[in-house]
Scaffold this active site. Structure first.
Site, PDB file in Angstrom:
ATOM      1  N   GLU A  26       0.846  -1.196   0.000  1.00  0.00           N
ATOM      2  CA  GLU A  26       0.000   0.000   0.000  1.00  0.00           C
ATOM      3  C   GLU A  26       0.878   1.242   0.000  1.00  0.00           C
ATOM      4  OE1 GLU A  26      -3.545   1.944   2.856  1.00  0.00           O
ATOM      5  OE2 GLU A  26      -2.699  -0.029   3.292  1.00  0.00           O
ATOM      6  N   ASN A  71      -6.486   1.244   3.127  1.00  0.00           N
ATOM      7  CA  ASN A  71      -7.194   2.489   3.431  1.00  0.00           C
ATOM      8  C   ASN A  71      -6.838   3.600   2.459  1.00  0.00           C
ATOM      9  OD1 ASN A  71      -8.147   1.059   5.607  1.00  0.00           O
ATOM     10  ND2 ASN A  71      -7.121   2.275   7.162  1.00  0.00           N
ATOM     11  N   ASN A 171     -12.159  -1.079  -0.260  1.00  0.00           N
ATOM     12  CA  ASN A 171     -11.411  -1.623   0.872  1.00  0.00           C
ATOM     13  C   ASN A 171     -12.142  -1.343   2.179  1.00  0.00           C
ATOM     14  OD1 ASN A 171      -8.761  -2.550   2.249  1.00  0.00           O
ATOM     15  ND2 ASN A 171      -9.146  -0.548   3.173  1.00  0.00           N
ATOM     16  N   GLU A 172     -12.374  -2.388   2.964  1.00  0.00           N
ATOM     17  CA  GLU A 172     -12.920  -2.276   4.329  1.00  0.00           C
ATOM     18  C   GLU A 172     -14.075  -1.278   4.420  1.00  0.00           C
ATOM     19  OE1 GLU A 172      -9.741  -1.607   7.123  1.00  0.00           O
ATOM     20  OE2 GLU A 172      -8.895  -3.604   6.825  1.00  0.00           O
ATOM     21  N   TYR A 243      -5.757  -9.218  11.787  1.00  0.00           N
ATOM     22  CA  TYR A 243      -4.402  -9.036  12.294  1.00  0.00           C
ATOM     23  C   TYR A 243      -4.304  -9.625  13.700  1.00  0.00           C
ATOM     24  CZ  TYR A 243      -3.698  -5.897   8.338  1.00  0.00           C
ATOM     25  OH  TYR A 243      -3.600  -5.371   7.072  1.00  0.00           O
ATOM     26  N   GLU A 291      -5.860  -9.483   3.628  1.00  0.00           N
ATOM     27  CA  GLU A 291      -4.984  -8.820   4.604  1.00  0.00           C
ATOM     28  C   GLU A 291      -4.862  -9.718   5.823  1.00  0.00           C
ATOM     29  OE1 GLU A 291      -5.434  -4.705   5.716  1.00  0.00           O
ATOM     30  OE2 GLU A 291      -6.203  -4.154   3.734  1.00  0.00           O
ATOM     31  N   GLN A 351       2.009  -6.232   5.223  1.00  0.00           N
ATOM     32  CA  GLN A 351       2.290  -5.939   3.836  1.00  0.00           C
ATOM     33  C   GLN A 351       3.606  -6.599   3.441  1.00  0.00           C
ATOM     34  OE1 GLN A 351       1.638  -1.772   2.859  1.00  0.00           O
ATOM     35  NE2 GLN A 351      -0.075  -1.648   4.254  1.00  0.00           N
TER      36      GLN A 351
END
Length: 508
Positions: A26, A71, A171-172, A243, A291, A351
């Protein structure tokens, strides 16, 4: 501690999609700038890409990479990153409160991905922008010529279109922190129309719709149901993010979060099945776990920093120092993806460089492998083929996030063409070695080709620029094959990759 385990050649879970070992990068922190791209670095090539970083990336054999966010993508204008570099605007990145110079855009990143031999998975902005912008971006990227956007690409020196088949629809979007956050039904309708538009450009495009940002969201798992009810027939994957960390300093509970992840995958698999049945749909939707990683060492500290700093350019952000405990966790999580490969077809470590990443690179300095690099590399290299069911009979433990957790974490992959079986084994016991008896039923022969092990390190041991190989695998000993059974000892807190030549014979 004695553990018996077994597999059978014919007890298959699924063929593993190679993209299970993909990555994510990202425009965030130093992932791009001074990560993969640093024109003034001594090891930069003529285009400004760091050759030392590229070499470490190539060694991972990454099949696909998700770009440019994250993001970041939810307020990104892709047009800012094309055309002459000296004419590109500097923008404020609202996601990470920093300046974006746009010196790397789609064409530069595509060039880097080609050098790394990685297929691109591109994300479109469905936060601050529209279906029309997504369509224009896709036309710029994939259409040959003869239209405004494709000819604009050609005017930028790229005559041949990029063969991008994977497109992330935002995204999200369930997250209130997201620029352009939407309610489930609202987002589902937008995703459906965007997916239809992209597939009208190329019927072979695969679209990935946003699932929950994590399994602790208050809207989980109803978000997935509502979104899929709007767009099921026009999407191919639904994304999951998660995560992990050990802020409570409880190693066994940390390891058990892998079981929690399995429940997450199973729950969303059930939602997919429910919506398919409700809609009488004929197509299948799979999971893209795009992710995942360990993220806790600097999470709180950096959260305070970036929310108050004054719009820096490519700041140091989320540069986790991963330890041996994290490597054992990542090894187990990759095992879980193998065991769930009937549902999870794509997964992206988040990442790739500097930002919560297996590769670190100092500005103007060295690049090195973090501890988690190795289990990720071994899975990518040897975890391709058929996932086999592994039955484990041995001691277990209970903890906060799960009960009856096996001390042995095991996955097996059969490469029929090569005639190999690879066992990925983690002894999670803090103190006891495991006396292993692992039966390879259905195979007529087996011999050890290679045994790699990570063991004997302190849980908090890390790598760094002054000690790049402090925590690294070595050749293993103590495991052998007798009568098509793997036997031997696994040290406490150890990770093993055992590659076996099993030929092509089958017991009748």
């Amino acid at each position: 501690m004695r553990i018996r385990a077994s597999l059978h050649r014919d007890f298959k879970i699924s063929h593993i999609d190679d993209r299970l070992y993909s990555a994510f990068i990202e425009h965030m922190g130093r992932a791009i700038y001074s990560g993969i791209y640093e024109p003034d670095h001594p090891k930069a090539d003529a285009n400004g890409f760091r050759r030392d970083v590229l070499e470490l990336v190539r060694d991972l054999k990454i099949p696909a990479i998700r770009y440019p966010g994250g993001n970041f993508v939810s307020a990104y204008r892709w047009e800012d990153g094309v055309g002459p570099k000296d004419q590109r605007p500097v923008r404020l990145d609202l996601a990470w409160r920093s300046k974006e110079t746009n010196q790397i855009g789609i064409n530069e990143f595509a060039q880097w991905a080609d050098m790394a031999d990685i297929e691109m998975m591109l994300a479109v902005n469905l936060g601050s922008r529209s279906l029309e912008d997504a369509r224009n971006f896709a036309e710029y990227v994939i259409h040959p010529s003869g239209t405004y956007w494709s000819d604009l690409r050609r005017s930028h020196g790229v005559n041949k279109p990029y063969d991008v088949k994977m497109w992330c629809l935002g995204n999200e979007m369930d997250g209130p922190w997201q620029i352009g956050h939407k309610e489930a039904k609202e987002y589902g309708r937008l995703a459906d129309e965007t997916a239809k538009a992209l597939k009208a450009l190329d019927s072979n495009i695969e679209t990935i719709v946003c699932g929950s940002s994590n399994d602790q969201m208050p809207t989980y798992p109803d978000w997935e149901r509502e979104v899929l009810e709007e767009c099921y027939e026009n999407v191919d994957y639904i994304s999951l993010h998660k995560y992990f960390g050990n802020s409570s300093n409880d190693t066994l509970n940390y390891f058990a979060k892998i079981e929690e992840t399995g429940r997450y995958i199973q729950a969303i698999g059930g939602v997919i099945d429910f919506v398919k049945a409700k809609k009488r749909a004929r197509n299948d939707v799979y999971i893209c776990f795009d992710e995942w990683n360990v993220w806790y060492h600097r999470r709180e500290e950096d959260s305070r920093r970036w929310r108050s700093w004054d719009w820096p350019e490519a700041p140091d952000l989320l540069e986790e120092d991963y330890n041996f405990e994290d490597a054992l966790f990542v090894a187990g999580l990759l095992n879980e993806f193998i065991r769930r490969s009937d549902r999870v077809r794509i997964a992206c470590i988040a990442q790739l460089v500097n930002v919560i990443a297996p590769i670190r690179a100092e500005k103007s300095g060295l690049a090195w492998r973090q501890t988690i690099y190795y289990p990720y590399q071994f899975a990518s290299l040897y975890g391709r083929g058929i996932a086999l069911n592994v039955s484990v009979d041995g001691p277990t433990y209970d903890c906060k996030v799960a009960d009856d957790v096996s001390y042995l974490d095991a996955a097996a992959v059969h490469d029929e063409q090569a005639g190999t079986v690879t066992l990925f084994l983690v002894n999670r016991h803090l103190e006891e070695a495991a006396e292993l008896d692992f039966s390879l039923t259905g195979f007529t022969e087996a011999r050890v080709i290679e045994h790699k092990v990570m063991e004997g390190f302190g849980l908090r041991d890390t790598n760094g620029p002054g000690k790049p190989d402090a925590v690294a695998p070595r050749d293993g000993t103590g495991l052998g094959v007798e009568d098509v059974q793997v036997k031997g000892k696994l040290a406490p807190l150890s990770y093993h990759v055992l590659r076996l030549d099993v030929g092509r014979g089958v017991m009748s």
